[in-house]
Design a protein around this motif. Structure first.
Motif, PDB file in Angstrom:
ATOM      1  N   TYR A 194       0.817  -1.211   0.000  1.00 46.28           N
ATOM      2  CA  TYR A 194       0.000   0.000   0.000  1.00 46.28           C
ATOM      3  C   TYR A 194       0.853   1.264   0.000  1.00 46.28           C
ATOM      4  O   TYR A 194       0.431   2.298  -0.523  1.00 46.28           O
ATOM      5  CB  TYR A 194      -1.017  -0.030   1.147  1.00 46.28           C
ATOM      6  CG  TYR A 194      -2.171  -0.945   0.794  1.00 46.28           C
ATOM      7  CD1 TYR A 194      -3.158  -0.539  -0.098  1.00 46.28           C
ATOM      8  CD2 TYR A 194      -2.239  -2.236   1.294  1.00 46.28           C
ATOM      9  CE1 TYR A 194      -4.186  -1.373  -0.475  1.00 46.28           C
ATOM     10  CE2 TYR A 194      -3.271  -3.093   0.925  1.00 46.28           C
ATOM     11  CZ  TYR A 194      -4.233  -2.650   0.040  1.00 46.28           C
ATOM     12  OH  TYR A 194      -5.243  -3.491  -0.342  1.00 46.28           O
ATOM     13  N   GLU A 195       2.059   1.195   0.534  1.00 45.53           N
ATOM     14  CA  GLU A 195       2.966   2.347   0.427  1.00 45.53           C
ATOM     15  C   GLU A 195       3.305   2.615  -1.043  1.00 45.53           C
ATOM     16  O   GLU A 195       3.402   3.771  -1.453  1.00 45.53           O
ATOM     17  CB  GLU A 195       4.239   2.094   1.238  1.00 45.53           C
ATOM     18  CG  GLU A 195       4.013   2.232   2.728  1.00 45.53           C
ATOM     19  CD  GLU A 195       5.213   1.839   3.572  1.00 45.53           C
ATOM     20  OE1 GLU A 195       5.281   2.325   4.715  1.00 45.53           O
ATOM     21  OE2 GLU A 195       6.054   1.045   3.115  1.00 45.53           O
ATOM     22  N   GLY A 233       0.890   4.793  -2.630  1.00 43.47           N
ATOM     23  CA  GLY A 233       0.833   6.160  -2.130  1.00 43.47           C
ATOM     24  C   GLY A 233       0.269   6.319  -0.730  1.00 43.47           C
ATOM     25  O   GLY A 233       0.118   7.440  -0.247  1.00 43.47           O
ATOM     26  N   PHE A 234      -0.047   5.215  -0.053  1.00 43.96           N
ATOM     27  CA  PHE A 234      -0.551   5.289   1.317  1.00 43.96           C
ATOM     28  C   PHE A 234       0.622   5.436   2.284  1.00 43.96           C
ATOM     29  O   PHE A 234       1.722   4.931   2.030  1.00 43.96           O
ATOM     30  CB  PHE A 234      -1.341   4.026   1.679  1.00 43.96           C
ATOM     31  CG  PHE A 234      -2.709   3.969   1.070  1.00 43.96           C
ATOM     32  CD1 PHE A 234      -3.832   4.369   1.790  1.00 43.96           C
ATOM     33  CD2 PHE A 234      -2.889   3.519  -0.228  1.00 43.96           C
ATOM     34  CE1 PHE A 234      -5.095   4.315   1.226  1.00 43.96           C
ATOM     35  CE2 PHE A 234      -4.148   3.456  -0.812  1.00 43.96           C
ATOM     36  CZ  PHE A 234      -5.254   3.858  -0.077  1.00 43.96           C
ATOM     37  N   THR A 235       0.371   6.127   3.404  1.00 47.96           N
ATOM     38  CA  THR A 235       1.364   6.231   4.469  1.00 47.96           C
ATOM     39  C   THR A 235       0.715   5.821   5.782  1.00 47.96           C
ATOM     40  O   THR A 235      -0.479   6.046   6.006  1.00 47.96           O
ATOM     41  CB  THR A 235       1.928   7.662   4.600  1.00 47.96           C
ATOM     42  OG1 THR A 235       0.844   8.567   4.826  1.00 47.96           O
ATOM     43  CG2 THR A 235       2.678   8.080   3.350  1.00 47.96           C
ATOM     44  N   LYS A 274      -3.202   6.065   5.197  1.00 45.66           N
ATOM     45  CA  LYS A 274      -3.989   7.117   4.565  1.00 45.66           C
ATOM     46  C   LYS A 274      -3.315   7.574   3.286  1.00 45.66           C
ATOM     47  O   LYS A 274      -2.091   7.655   3.202  1.00 45.66           O
ATOM     48  CB  LYS A 274      -4.130   8.290   5.538  1.00 45.66           C
ATOM     49  CG  LYS A 274      -5.067   9.363   5.076  1.00 45.66           C
ATOM     50  CD  LYS A 274      -5.317  10.374   6.180  1.00 45.66           C
ATOM     51  CE  LYS A 274      -6.393  11.343   5.750  1.00 45.66           C
ATOM     52  NZ  LYS A 274      -6.741  12.266   6.811  1.00 45.66           N
ATOM     53  N   GLN A 275      -4.163   7.868   2.302  1.00 43.92           N
ATOM     54  CA  GLN A 275      -3.708   8.473   1.054  1.00 43.92           C
ATOM     55  C   GLN A 275      -4.767   9.493   0.682  1.00 43.92           C
ATOM     56  O   GLN A 275      -5.907   9.138   0.385  1.00 43.92           O
ATOM     57  CB  GLN A 275      -3.549   7.402  -0.031  1.00 43.92           C
ATOM     58  CG  GLN A 275      -2.736   7.828  -1.226  1.00 43.92           C
ATOM     59  CD  GLN A 275      -3.572   8.373  -2.371  1.00 43.92           C
ATOM     60  OE1 GLN A 275      -4.787   8.298  -2.394  1.00 43.92           O
ATOM     61  NE2 GLN A 275      -2.895   8.971  -3.310  1.00 43.92           N
ATOM     62  N   GLY A 276      -4.444  10.768   0.799  1.00 40.82           N
ATOM     63  CA  GLY A 276      -5.443  11.819   0.593  1.00 40.82           C
ATOM     64  C   GLY A 276      -6.514  11.692   1.663  1.00 40.82           C
ATOM     65  O   GLY A 276      -6.211  11.644   2.850  1.00 40.82           O
ATOM     66  N   THR A 335      -8.556   9.081   1.758  1.00 39.48           N
ATOM     67  CA  THR A 335      -8.890   7.662   1.837  1.00 39.48           C
ATOM     68  C   THR A 335      -8.070   6.985   2.929  1.00 39.48           C
ATOM     69  O   THR A 335      -6.845   7.115   2.961  1.00 39.48           O
ATOM     70  CB  THR A 335      -8.625   6.957   0.489  1.00 39.48           C
ATOM     71  OG1 THR A 335      -9.377   7.621  -0.521  1.00 39.48           O
ATOM     72  CG2 THR A 335      -8.998   5.495   0.544  1.00 39.48           C
TER      73      THR A 335
END
Length: 104
Positions: free
Chosen positions: A15-16, A19-21, A37-39, A41
């Motif tokens: 998921y990283e 773009g998720f952190t 979280k990404q944005g 989401t």
């Protein structure tokens, strides 16, 4: 979305790449759960905690929603406890999908 994962470290790395952190203070690989979280989401990764994936919402007042659902003839499979503070309820839709409303 709360995802039941087999290997939380591998899922986190995947998921990283999308773009998720990882969110600070919201679990860890060592704890076998974490929020990412990404944005706007958010997803939760949970290793060994759930049998399947869960559609998750984070309302401001889960107890008011619980009361509304009961009035509509929908009985939660897990009810919110206490009169205030963090709580969650669980529902199952007609197709057997798990839904959690989690107030934190």
């Amino acid at each position: 979305m709360s995802l039941a994962v087999k290997d939380i470290a591998a899922s986190k790395a995947f998921y990283e790449k999308l773009g998720f952190t990882a969110m600070s203070g919201c679990g860890s690989v060592q704890e076998k759960w974490l929020m990412m979280k990404q944005g706007s989401t958010m997803i939760g990764l949970f290793e060994g905690m759930f049998e399947g994936n869960i559609l998750t919402f984070n309302p401001a007042d889960v107890r008011a929603i619980q009361q509304h659902l009961i009035e509509q003839g929908i009985t939660p499979t897990k009810s919110a406890q206490g009169e205030s503070g963090p709580a969650h309820i669980m529902l199952t839709d007609p197709d057997g999908n798990a839904i959690m409303l989690d107030q934190f």
